[in-house]
Design an enzyme around this catalytic site. Structure first.
Site, PDB file in Angstrom:
ATOM      1  N   GLU A   1       0.835  -1.214   0.000  1.00  0.00           N
ATOM      2  CA  GLU A   1       0.000   0.000   0.000  1.00  0.00           C
ATOM      3  C   GLU A   1       0.861   1.251   0.000  1.00  0.00           C
ATOM      4  OE1 GLU A   1      -3.193  -0.173  -1.177  1.00  0.00           O
ATOM      5  OE2 GLU A   1      -3.444  -1.647   0.425  1.00  0.00           O
ATOM      6  N   HIS A   2       0.516   2.180  -0.890  1.00  0.00           N
ATOM      7  CA  HIS A   2       1.239   3.446  -1.096  1.00  0.00           C
ATOM      8  C   HIS A   2       2.657   3.198  -1.608  1.00  0.00           C
ATOM      9  CE1 HIS A   2      -1.604   6.528   0.610  1.00  0.00           C
ATOM     10  NE2 HIS A   2      -2.172   5.403   1.009  1.00  0.00           N
TER      11      HIS A   2
ATOM     12  N   TYR B   1      -3.732  11.881   1.499  1.00  0.00           N
ATOM     13  CA  TYR B   1      -3.018  11.141   0.460  1.00  0.00           C
ATOM     14  C   TYR B   1      -1.867  11.981  -0.084  1.00  0.00           C
ATOM     15  CZ  TYR B   1      -2.560   7.787  -3.402  1.00  0.00           C
ATOM     16  OH  TYR B   1      -2.100   6.837  -4.277  1.00  0.00           O
TER      17      TYR B   1
ATOM     18  N   GLU C   1      -6.822  10.224 -14.320  1.00  0.00           N
ATOM     19  CA  GLU C   1      -7.068  10.406 -12.882  1.00  0.00           C
ATOM     20  C   GLU C   1      -6.166  11.506 -12.305  1.00  0.00           C
ATOM     21  OE1 GLU C   1      -8.154   6.958 -10.896  1.00  0.00           O
ATOM     22  OE2 GLU C   1      -7.828   7.749  -8.888  1.00  0.00           O
TER      23      GLU C   1
ATOM     24  N   ASP D   1      -3.888   0.699  -9.421  1.00  0.00           N
ATOM     25  CA  ASP D   1      -5.290   0.373  -9.641  1.00  0.00           C
ATOM     26  C   ASP D   1      -5.574   0.084 -11.107  1.00  0.00           C
ATOM     27  OD1 ASP D   1      -5.336   1.049  -7.004  1.00  0.00           O
ATOM     28  OD2 ASP D   1      -6.671   2.769  -7.218  1.00  0.00           O
TER      29      ASP D   1
ATOM     30  N   GLY E   1     -16.008   4.772  -3.962  1.00  0.00           N
ATOM     31  CA  GLY E   1     -15.337   5.440  -2.836  1.00  0.00           C
ATOM     32  C   GLY E   1     -15.058   4.494  -1.679  1.00  0.00           C
ATOM     33  N   ALA E   2     -15.028   3.188  -1.959  1.00  0.00           N
ATOM     34  CA  ALA E   2     -14.833   2.187  -0.901  1.00  0.00           C
ATOM     35  C   ALA E   2     -13.409   1.649  -0.886  1.00  0.00           C
ATOM     36  CB  ALA E   2     -15.821   1.034  -1.091  1.00  0.00           C
TER      37      ALA E   2
END
Ligand code: ADP
Ligand code: MG
Length: 405
Positions: free
Chosen positions: A48-49, A247, A183, A195, A145-146
């Site tokens: 993650e990230h 973020y 995006e 993603d 948005g989940a």
């Protein structure tokens, strides 16, 4: 498989979402679409990230998809509609270049949702593609948005459709880059490439081991069902927004950490370098750096463990990843911690928040016969904390973007 050798599209039977998109298209235009394309959301198994730090990620596509029913027009205008929005948005293709990129720190000059598909059309044209005007009708069963990337799903569906209808001939990796550009520059959300790559490259029962520096991708069989296990998604219903706040701050901390270490990105810092990093930087920056560095290592470890010992053996890595996001990167929220803790207390082998954080969903690796007991335990823990009831469901790794009809 390498990322430059895409697997052939997977044929499908039309779904309810395909039908919804086709119905919306008919309402909008009074005719049938020329085709229907879809792309899935994703969950991230681990990593993650790490994507915007040029590191490693291990996401998989989920069996929820965004569908675009699309037909060409006899003029040079583009119109987008979604079951998610009240009004369609229509602009001249040539005006896309005036609309985008959206200046930093401002909102898109079209309704935000429309900046995703229109941004894809803009990015494709920037990449040299061209073609006639189109009508695009969008429907989706990806939770929005989940943290399950409805954004990559809408980008992937639009990009796949326009790539075909405009005969652009771009491969899946190039289309992932188009989605990311939309995006980042049209919507203004500074997200990484994970993603879009997951949504484009997903395959049933496989996670995508992606090197975000080279974009080399390898499919790693997850073997969840084979091991008698299931993956539970626990959507906290706390909405996140990547274009604002946390973020962006995390990205800035990572850039600062890399600069202090004298490397182009945190990808170039190893676990052995952490003691030196601790001496060189303030505590907050150090903890951000430590999350990225240890998370990269956990992705590599998870891939190795999956290959050598199977899904049953990765639980502790998921748990360690969550602790790092909660304590070092500080992107969890009480609802995510509650979901993870309740799942583990109810016997999950591992659990972690998934996606960018600040809300969204967590995943848990559980015994197949524990779906109900773990789901009930998570719901009870939410009720006891006074949180809104979570949406809890299982997912299996699914196919990436393709033409449906
Ligand atoms: P996530 O990707 O985790 O679902 P994001 O904030 O990145 O969350 O993306 C969600 C946004 O994407 C929505 O607020 C909306 O603007 C857009 N979006 C996603 N799916 C759709 C859809 N089916 N129709 C219209 N817009 C959508
Ligand atoms: Mg998103």
């Amino acid at each position: 498989m390498t990322a430059s050798e895409p697997a052939p599209p997977t044929p499908t039977t039309p779904t309810a979402t395909d039908a919804d998109a086709a119905t919306l298209f008919a309402e909008l235009t009074g005719r049938e679409p020329d085709g229907v394309w879809s792309a899935p959301g994703r969950a991230n198994l681990i990593g993650e990230h790490t994507d915007y730090n040029e590191g490693f990620v291990l996401p998989f596509a989920i069996p929820f998809r965004t569908v675009a029913a699309v037909g060409v027009r006899d003029d040079a205008r583009i119109r987008v509609a979604s079951t998610f929005a009240e009004d369609a948005v229509e602009v001249a293709l040539d005006d896309l270049d005036d609309l985008f990129p959206t200046p930093a720190g401002t909102s898109p000059r079209v309704p935000e949702w429309a900046a995703y598909p229109l941004g894809v059309a803009w990015a494709l044209r920037q990449a040299g593609a061209s073609g006639p005007g189109v009508d695009i009708a969008i429907a989706s069963d990806v939770p929005v948005g989940a943290g399950l990337s409805s954004s990559a799903a809408i980008e992937g569906a639009a990009a796949s459709a326009l790539n075909d209808l405009w005969s652009a001939g771009l491969d899946r990796v190039a289309l992932a880059r188009i989605g990311r550009r939309a995006e980042n520059e049209a919507v203004g959300a500074p997200t990484g490439i994970m993603d879009q790559m997951a949504s484009m490259l997903g395959e049933p029962d496989a996670a995508i081991f992606l090197d975000c520096r080279t974009l080399d991708a390898a499919l790693v069989p997850v073997g969840v069902a084979e091991a008698g296990l299931a993956i539970l998604v626990m959507d906290t219903r706390v909405k996140h927004a990547h274009s604002t706040g946390g973020y962006r701050e995390r990205r800035a901390s990572c850039e600062k950490g890399a600069e202090i270490m004298g490397v182009p990105s945190l990808r170039d810092v190893s676990v052995d370098d952490l003691p030196r990093a601790a001496e060189l930087m303030d505590d907050v920056t150090f903890r951000r750096v430590r999350h990225i560095v240890t998370e990269n290592q956990r992705v590599l470890d998870t891939v190795r463990v999956l290959r050598e010992d199977g899904a049953r053996a990765i639980g502790d890595l998921l748990v360690a990843s969550h602790a790092s996001m909660r304590d070092d990167f500080e992107i969890s929220v009480p609802e995510l911690d509650t979901a993870v803790d309740a799942a583990l207390a109810a016997g999950a082998l591992g659990a972690r928040m998934t996606g960018g954080g600040f809300g969204g969903a967590a995943i848990a690796l559980i015994e197949q016969d524990a779906v109900k007991s773990v789901s009930d335990a998570v719901a009870a823990a939410f009720a006891a904390s006074g949180f809104e009831a979570p949406a809890v469901f299982t997912v299996t790794p699914a196919a990436g973007a393709h033409r449906d009809v």
